[in-house]
Design an enzyme around this catalytic site. Structure first.
Site, PDB file in Angstrom:
ATOM      1  N   HIS A   1      34.413  37.705 100.869  1.00 26.61           N
ATOM      2  CA  HIS A   1      32.990  37.513 101.184  1.00 26.61           C
ATOM      3  C   HIS A   1      32.748  36.138 101.776  1.00 26.61           C
ATOM      4  CE1 HIS A   1      30.815  40.992  99.949  1.00 26.61           C
ATOM      5  NE2 HIS A   1      31.619  41.117  98.925  1.00 26.61           N
TER       6      HIS A   1
ATOM      7  N   CYS B   1      41.985  46.612 118.910  1.00 27.83           N
ATOM      8  CA  CYS B   1      40.770  46.670 118.087  1.00 27.83           C
ATOM      9  C   CYS B   1      40.948  45.930 116.764  1.00 27.83           C
ATOM     10  CB  CYS B   1      40.329  48.111 117.855  1.00 27.83           C
ATOM     11  SG  CYS B   1      41.543  49.072 116.952  1.00 27.83           S
TER      12      CYS B   1
HETATM   13  C1  PEP Z   1      43.882  47.060 112.311  1.00 24.88           C
HETATM   14  O1  PEP Z   1      44.737  47.363 111.468  1.00 24.88           O
HETATM   15  O2  PEP Z   1      44.007  46.115 113.124  1.00 24.88           O
HETATM   16  C2  PEP Z   1      42.632  47.828 112.382  1.00 24.88           C
HETATM   17  C3  PEP Z   1      41.758  47.628 113.345  1.00 24.88           C
HETATM   18  O3  PEP Z   1      42.398  48.713 111.375  1.00 24.88           O
HETATM   19  P1  PEP Z   1      41.887  48.282 109.915  1.00 24.88           P
HETATM   20  O4  PEP Z   1      41.633  46.827 109.908  1.00 24.88           O
HETATM   21  O5  PEP Z   1      40.688  49.108 109.640  1.00 24.88           O
HETATM   22  O6  PEP Z   1      43.077  48.692 109.093  1.00 24.88           O
END
Ligand code: PEP
Ligand code: MG
Length: 562
Positions: free
Chosen positions: A188, A487
């Site tokens: 957080h 992402c």
């Molecule tokens: C990642 O692993 O970079 C991703 C975008 O998925 P998460 O963070 O939801 O595992």
């Protein structure tokens, strides 16, 4: 003499100020657990209920005057304080002769232990329960609730870790920066610091020696704290204070030569999506569908799913929305999909792998995505998390086709998929690199473990080599080139964004708050420069060296204080 402490910078900024430590936490009850003579269990239960009500009301009141993330966190903590099951278990203990303080202490302990055992997101909620417990005990004792210290002069707040209700009410005009000895990039502390724009460093274990009044320089960019700073640090803080304000994102991600790099948003709900659209995001690069259903112990119905996905599609009519199928397991347990007895959940049945363990859930989710897509204007792409082999990619593409979803993709999060990228991506229409998981698996360092933060850094050259391998795989896929995006959190780091584009990444998807910074820095380089900068990073021997070399090649980072 100055001393430098190292941690993990989770929110940019450079300031100098005096330290204030968070007050000591409320101590465990030690004054006898049993009800004293003359006090009935009913009276004690009433006292406990009243204290709980007062804490919930206080938190709600603070939530009403807070905004954004702060309000959400306070509301969630207030809900936790009003949680009937917690009060019920404590009241049961009181009925069997235990004092209110000890009863709530024990009852909350049991809940926190259960949450901690679930791991990941749920484990982080254990802190919320313990925070609520401390507040209730303080109320019962008639002492001030634990919280941010009062001081005339703005200060650097030091804490072992910050509870959500504290971080939520931080007044950024009084608190200059946050430093914690514990916590991690997903705590957080990190989330709230970023939303308030406060420099923050977590997992700086050695800073426990700091005392009230110590003057420190906090560098949220480099992740360092310097006690008794000198002229160099003063100049850095001054340069940061006179930084140029970032222009708002104009909705078109591009390099200086006009090479387009669509900048997309990571979202977890319809309201997130609306905020992202308002921030100029060109689409959604990652809809974390499990975020729509966290905390659920049963599979969401078809109608619930359609509604949740449609809300996101409606915010991005005419634009691309990449839906990730449920990524349950490890840091995001979903009771209806994951087995909490696994010895090592990050290496267990998670992501796409749950389809074999619990058949049917994925098919039903794809049907719901297809229905939500059919009634919307969004261009819907669908991808599966944790794909490790070409066979899994092919199987997922088959499931998507069966559901009428025409653009299947994979997340590249496992090194095997990055190494075999050509074969993996050939089976689908696109790939999106999840750098958070790709980093933890490349470096064999659990992303939840604070002391491993140094390994869990997407600047690790080994990770960048795998990004390059994935892009090369996409470019040489059977049937023609397939786009590869990123992402993971790496896309939100403006310097790293340049490296990723130089390695061949086509789109970047991030927290909407990172859009202006990433857009501004991308605009300062052309494609050839991005490629040259990417090569600097690939040739580095460590994450720090890669970061330093790249930052030195991007002077605008300092101009904007990034
Ligand atoms: C990642 O692993 O970079 C991703 C975008 O998925 P998460 O963070 O939801 O595992
Ligand atoms: Mg992931």
């Amino acid at each position: 003499m100055s001393t430098t402490f190292t941690g993990v910078g989770v929110s940019a900024g450079r300031v100098i100020g005096p330290v204030r430590r968070m007050p000591d936490p409320i101590a465990a009850p030690s004054d006898g657990a049993l009800l004293p003579e003359g006090i009935t269990a009913e009276q004690e239960s009433a006292r406990l209920a009243e204290a709980t009500r007062a804490v919930a009301a206080g938190l709600k009141e603070r939530a009403a005057t807070a905004t954004g993330d702060a309000a959400d966190v306070l509301k969630a903590t207030a809900l936790m304080a009003s949680d009937k099951s917690l009060l019920k278990s404590a009241t049961k203990l009181v009925a069997s002769g235990t004092r209110a303080e000890s009863a709530i202490w024990e009852a909350a302990d049991a809940v926190a232990t259960q949450l901690a055992a679930l791991g990941g997101y749920m484990a982080e909620r254990a802190t919320d329960v313990l925070d609520v417990r401390a507040r209730i005990v303080a109320e019962l004792r008639g002492v001030p609730a634990p919280g941010i210290p009062d001081a005339e002069e703005p200060f650097v707040l030091w804490a072992a870790d910050l509870a959500p209700a504290d971080t939520a009410t931080l007044d950024p005009t009084r608190v200059l920066a946050l430093v914690t000895s514990g916590g991690g990039p997903q705590s957080h502390t990190a989330i709230v610091a970023r939303s308030l724009g406060l420099p923050a460093i977590v997992a700086a274990a050695d800073t426990v020696v700091l005392v009230d009044g110590d003057v420190v320089f906090v560098d949220g960019i480099d992740g360092t704290v310097v006690r008794n700073p000198g002229a160099t640090e003063a100049a850095l803080a001054e340069a940061y204070a006179s930084r140029v304000a970032l222009p708002a994102f104009d909705g078109t991600g591009q390099l200086s030569d006009g090479h387009r790099v669509p900048l997309l948003a990571n979202v977890g709900s319809g309201s997130d999506a609306k905020d992202a659209a308002a921030a100029g995001a060109e689409g959604v690069g990652l809809l974390r569908t499990e975020f729509c259903f966290l905390g659920r112990d049963s599979e969401p119905t078809h109608a619930e799913q359609v509604k949740a996905y449609r809300a996101v599609f409606d915010a991005f009519a005419g634009s691309k929305v990449v839906v990730r199928t449920l990524d349950a397991g490890a840091d995001k347990p979903l009771p209806f999909l994951t087995d909490d007895s696994e010895p090592n959940p990050a290496l267990g049945v998670r992501g796409y792998r749950t389809d074999a363990a619990v058949p049917g859930v994925l098919d039903r989710q794809l049907a719901a995505i297809a229905e939500a897509a059919s009634g919307s204007e969004a261009e819907v792409w669908t991808m599966a998390p944790m794909i490790s082999t070409p066979a899994e990619a092919a199987a997922f593409a088959g499931l998507c086709a069966g559901a009428g979803l025409t653009t299947p993709g994979v997340m590249v999060e496992v090194p095997s998929a990055a190494v075999m990228a050509r074969q993996v991506v050939s089976e689908v229409s696109f790939a999106s690199i999840g750098t958070n998981d790709l980093t933890q698996y490349t470096m064999a360092a659990d992303r939840q473990v604070g002391p491993l933060a140094e390994f869990n850094d997407p600047w690790q050259p080994a990770v960048l080599h795998l990004v390059r391998s994935t892009c090369e795989g996409g470019a040489s896929a059977a049937g023609g080139p397939k786009p590869v995006g990123v992402c993971g959190e790496a896309a939100a780091d403006p310097a790293l964004a340049v490296v990723l584009v130089g390695l061949g990444v086509a789109t970047l998807s991030m927290n909407r708050r990172a859009l202006p910074a990433v857009a501004a820095i991308l605009k300062t380089v052309d494609r050839a420069e991005a490629q040259r900068i990417a090569h600097l990073a690939l040739g580095a021997g460590s994450a720090d060296e890669a970061r330093t070399l790249v930052r030195a090649a991007l002077p605008e980072l300092d101009v904007f204080g990034l």
